[in-house]
Design a protein around this motif. Structure first.
Motif, PDB file in Angstrom:
ATOM      1  N   ILE A 198      -1.809   9.469 -11.989  1.00 52.51           N
ATOM      2  CA  ILE A 198      -2.447   8.204 -12.082  1.00 52.51           C
ATOM      3  C   ILE A 198      -3.680   8.444 -12.842  1.00 52.51           C
ATOM      4  O   ILE A 198      -4.592   9.382 -12.490  1.00 52.51           O
ATOM      5  N   THR A 199      -3.785   8.025 -13.992  1.00 44.60           N
ATOM      6  CA  THR A 199      -4.893   8.074 -14.936  1.00 44.60           C
ATOM      7  C   THR A 199      -5.786   6.636 -15.005  1.00 44.60           C
ATOM      8  O   THR A 199      -4.979   5.766 -15.353  1.00 44.60           O
ATOM      9  N   LEU A 200      -6.839   6.807 -14.835  1.00 41.43           N
ATOM     10  CA  LEU A 200      -7.819   5.528 -14.892  1.00 41.43           C
ATOM     11  C   LEU A 200      -8.822   5.692 -16.026  1.00 41.43           C
ATOM     12  O   LEU A 200      -9.344   7.027 -16.188  1.00 41.43           O
ATOM     13  N   PRO A 201      -9.348   4.743 -16.860  1.00 36.67           N
ATOM     14  CA  PRO A 201     -10.107   4.946 -17.920  1.00 36.67           C
ATOM     15  C   PRO A 201     -11.737   5.460 -17.233  1.00 36.67           C
ATOM     16  O   PRO A 201     -12.535   6.041 -17.955  1.00 36.67           O
ATOM     17  N   HIS A 202     -11.915   4.840 -16.200  1.00 38.51           N
ATOM     18  CA  HIS A 202     -13.175   5.540 -15.340  1.00 38.51           C
ATOM     19  C   HIS A 202     -12.717   5.006 -13.709  1.00 38.51           C
ATOM     20  O   HIS A 202     -11.691   4.678 -13.600  1.00 38.51           O
ATOM     21  N   GLU A 203     -13.743   5.631 -13.058  1.00 37.14           N
ATOM     22  CA  GLU A 203     -13.531   5.738 -11.718  1.00 37.14           C
ATOM     23  C   GLU A 203     -13.291   4.259 -11.422  1.00 37.14           C
ATOM     24  O   GLU A 203     -13.851   3.242 -11.726  1.00 37.14           O
ATOM     25  N   ALA A 204     -12.381   4.024 -10.069  1.00 34.57           N
ATOM     26  CA  ALA A 204     -12.182   2.726  -9.583  1.00 34.57           C
ATOM     27  C   ALA A 204     -13.272   2.174  -9.120  1.00 34.57           C
ATOM     28  O   ALA A 204     -14.055   2.635  -8.335  1.00 34.57           O
ATOM     29  N   MET A 205     -13.489   0.670  -9.332  1.00 35.31           N
ATOM     30  CA  MET A 205     -14.510   0.002  -8.905  1.00 35.31           C
ATOM     31  C   MET A 205     -14.097  -1.268  -8.055  1.00 35.31           C
ATOM     32  O   MET A 205     -14.932  -1.788  -7.670  1.00 35.31           O
ATOM     33  N   ARG A 206     -12.761  -1.641  -8.365  1.00 35.63           N
ATOM     34  CA  ARG A 206     -12.242  -2.603  -7.377  1.00 35.63           C
ATOM     35  C   ARG A 206     -11.063  -2.271  -6.825  1.00 35.63           C
ATOM     36  O   ARG A 206     -10.003  -2.230  -7.555  1.00 35.63           O
ATOM     37  N   VAL A 207     -11.013  -2.165  -5.390  1.00 32.88           N
ATOM     38  CA  VAL A 207      -9.885  -1.399  -4.769  1.00 32.88           C
ATOM     39  C   VAL A 207      -9.332  -2.235  -3.736  1.00 32.88           C
ATOM     40  O   VAL A 207      -9.803  -2.823  -2.954  1.00 32.88           O
ATOM     41  N   VAL A 208      -7.819  -2.445  -3.803  1.00 30.13           N
ATOM     42  CA  VAL A 208      -7.112  -3.091  -2.843  1.00 30.13           C
ATOM     43  C   VAL A 208      -6.528  -2.229  -2.011  1.00 30.13           C
ATOM     44  O   VAL A 208      -5.893  -1.201  -2.501  1.00 30.13           O
ATOM     45  N   ILE A 209      -6.643  -2.371  -0.571  1.00 32.26           N
ATOM     46  CA  ILE A 209      -6.079  -1.633   0.201  1.00 32.26           C
ATOM     47  C   ILE A 209      -4.843  -2.127   1.219  1.00 32.26           C
ATOM     48  O   ILE A 209      -5.387  -3.133   1.762  1.00 32.26           O
ATOM     49  N   LEU A 210      -3.690  -1.658   1.106  1.00 32.35           N
ATOM     50  CA  LEU A 210      -2.553  -2.334   2.011  1.00 32.35           C
ATOM     51  C   LEU A 210      -2.416  -1.687   3.446  1.00 32.35           C
ATOM     52  O   LEU A 210      -1.498  -2.443   4.007  1.00 32.35           O
ATOM     53  N   TYR A 211      -3.063  -0.881   3.778  1.00 31.67           N
ATOM     54  CA  TYR A 211      -2.671  -0.188   5.071  1.00 31.67           C
ATOM     55  C   TYR A 211      -3.968   0.142   5.764  1.00 31.67           C
ATOM     56  O   TYR A 211      -5.066   0.622   5.027  1.00 31.67           O
ATOM     57  N   ASN A 212      -4.358  -0.095   7.174  1.00 33.81           N
ATOM     58  CA  ASN A 212      -5.478   0.209   7.636  1.00 33.81           C
ATOM     59  C   ASN A 212      -6.201   1.674   7.753  1.00 33.81           C
ATOM     60  O   ASN A 212      -7.167   1.815   7.526  1.00 33.81           O
ATOM     61  N   ALA A 213      -5.188   2.644   7.804  1.00 37.97           N
ATOM     62  CA  ALA A 213      -5.698   3.978   7.766  1.00 37.97           C
ATOM     63  C   ALA A 213      -6.180   4.547   6.454  1.00 37.97           C
ATOM     64  O   ALA A 213      -7.282   5.107   6.432  1.00 37.97           O
ATOM     65  N   LEU A 214      -5.779   3.676   5.331  1.00 38.72           N
ATOM     66  CA  LEU A 214      -6.263   4.261   4.037  1.00 38.72           C
ATOM     67  C   LEU A 214      -7.731   3.530   3.803  1.00 38.72           C
ATOM     68  O   LEU A 214      -8.444   3.981   3.142  1.00 38.72           O
ATOM     69  N   VAL A 215      -7.948   2.283   4.315  1.00 36.19           N
ATOM     70  CA  VAL A 215      -9.058   1.763   4.311  1.00 36.19           C
ATOM     71  C   VAL A 215     -10.133   2.810   5.106  1.00 36.19           C
ATOM     72  O   VAL A 215     -11.452   2.935   4.736  1.00 36.19           O
TER      73      VAL A 215
END
Length: 334
Positions: free
Chosen positions: A45-62
């Motif tokens: 996974i390559t992003l142009p810059h560090e992630a700034m807007r993150v959506v998380i779909l599972y509790n443990a990952l939050v």
């Protein structure tokens, strides 16, 4: 006066030049540098810059993202975060938005996810488990980067947290957490019981006859505790009969998000030694011991306390307190 003005102008130029060379400014622009990480699928996974807007779909990952101290980047979470009392209570201490229930909830733990709502949040990264194939495919087809976790075992959990840290601009923080947990795991494996007790783990919501077999995440945590998984079957989630339970004859029964009465009310298990000897325990509150995160180590320590009286409640409490200070980077949370 003219000479004075020239001096002031020259001094201002020098200050501006020095500021442009300041490491602080370099740090502020570091978020514009491309970041790369490998997820549980082996996908880069390559992003142009560090992630700034993150959506998380599972509790443990939050929970993982708050451990990394990147909570301010979260724009979407599962609805369960607000509904699970111990999780909501703890995360409210870390984020006023959680306390006020103001973060959007476009999913219900990866199920019934609203793709349109997720897209509307304009995420530059979505975090989910690799079993969430439908959501992964939909989101990636829309051009939204997705980083997946597996939480298969201790090594995977540590590696996946480190890789997520790269995408969130929290690589150093991830290294601090995983380094500490790896050292604790090493210590635990060096002090195993000579005659390990057998533990039967029952699934949540009263599913007493559903368990976790050899090679599963729970099996890893049980083994780390110094105990032995009563289930010898190399299947992720076998369903068994009361007859099988008697055959395995566990020393302890461990419940997750279930009640003691879910076991003690079963007539077919009333003669089981673990039941007769009141060796049934509930992992409650469950939040501090979530085995899908680096807290698998604390899950194992709680099991160790129940199996080995020499590892006292006082020692366990001290270990949990210290662990929380390190993995969340803040004192007084628990």
């Amino acid at each position: 006066m003219k000479i004075k003005n020239l001096f002031i102008t020259g001094l201002s130029v020098i200050i501006l030049i020095l500021q442009s060379c300041n490491p602080k400014n370099s740090k502020e622009t570091s978020s514009n540098v491309a970041v790369t990480a490998t997820d549980s699928r082996g996908k880069t996974i390559t992003l142009p810059h560090e992630a700034m807007r993150v959506v998380i779909l599972y509790n443990a990952l939050v929970d993982d993202v708050y451990m990394l101290q990147a909570g301010e980047k979260i724009v979407g979470i599962p609805q369960q975060i607000y509904e699970m009392e111990d999780t909501y209570s703890f995360l409210s201490k870390l984020d006023e938005r959680i306390k006020n229930k103001s973060i959007a909830t476009p999913t219900f733990g990866g199920q019934s996810s609203n793709t349109e709502s997720i897209v509307g949040l304009k995420p530059d990264l979505v975090l989910t488990f690799n079993t969430d194939e439908d959501n992964i495919n939909q989101l990636e087809n829309l051009g939204i980067p997705v980083f997946t976790f597996s939480s298969l075992n201790d090594e995977k959990i540590l590696d996946e947290l480190k890789n997520a840290g790269k995408l969130l601009g929290k690589q150093k923080r991830a290294e601090e957490i995983t380094g500490y947990v790896a050292e604790e795991v090493k210590k635990m494996r060096a002090s195993q019981a000579t005659s390990p007790k057998k533990i039967y783990y029952a699934w949540s919501k009263g599913r007493i006859m559903s368990t976790s077999g050899k090679g599963s995440l729970i099996d890893m945590a049980i083994t780390l505790s110094g105990a032995q998984n009563a289930c010898p079957v190399p299947v992720e989630a076998p369903n068994i009969s009361a007859e099988t339970m008697y055959k395995w004859n566990p020393d302890l029964i461990i419940l997750w998000n279930s009640k003691l009465s879910d076991v003690y009310s079963l007539k077919e298990l009333e003669a089981l030694p673990a039941v007769k000897n009141k060796q049934v325990f509930v992992m409650s509150p469950s939040f501090p011991y979530d085995p899908h995160t680096v807290k698998f180590m604390l899950f194992a320590k709680q099991l160790r306390h129940w199996c080995m009286p020499e590892y006292t409640q006082e020692q366990l409490d001290q270990d949990v307190k210290k662990a929380f200070e390190i993995i969340y980077g803040k004192k007084g949370l628990i």
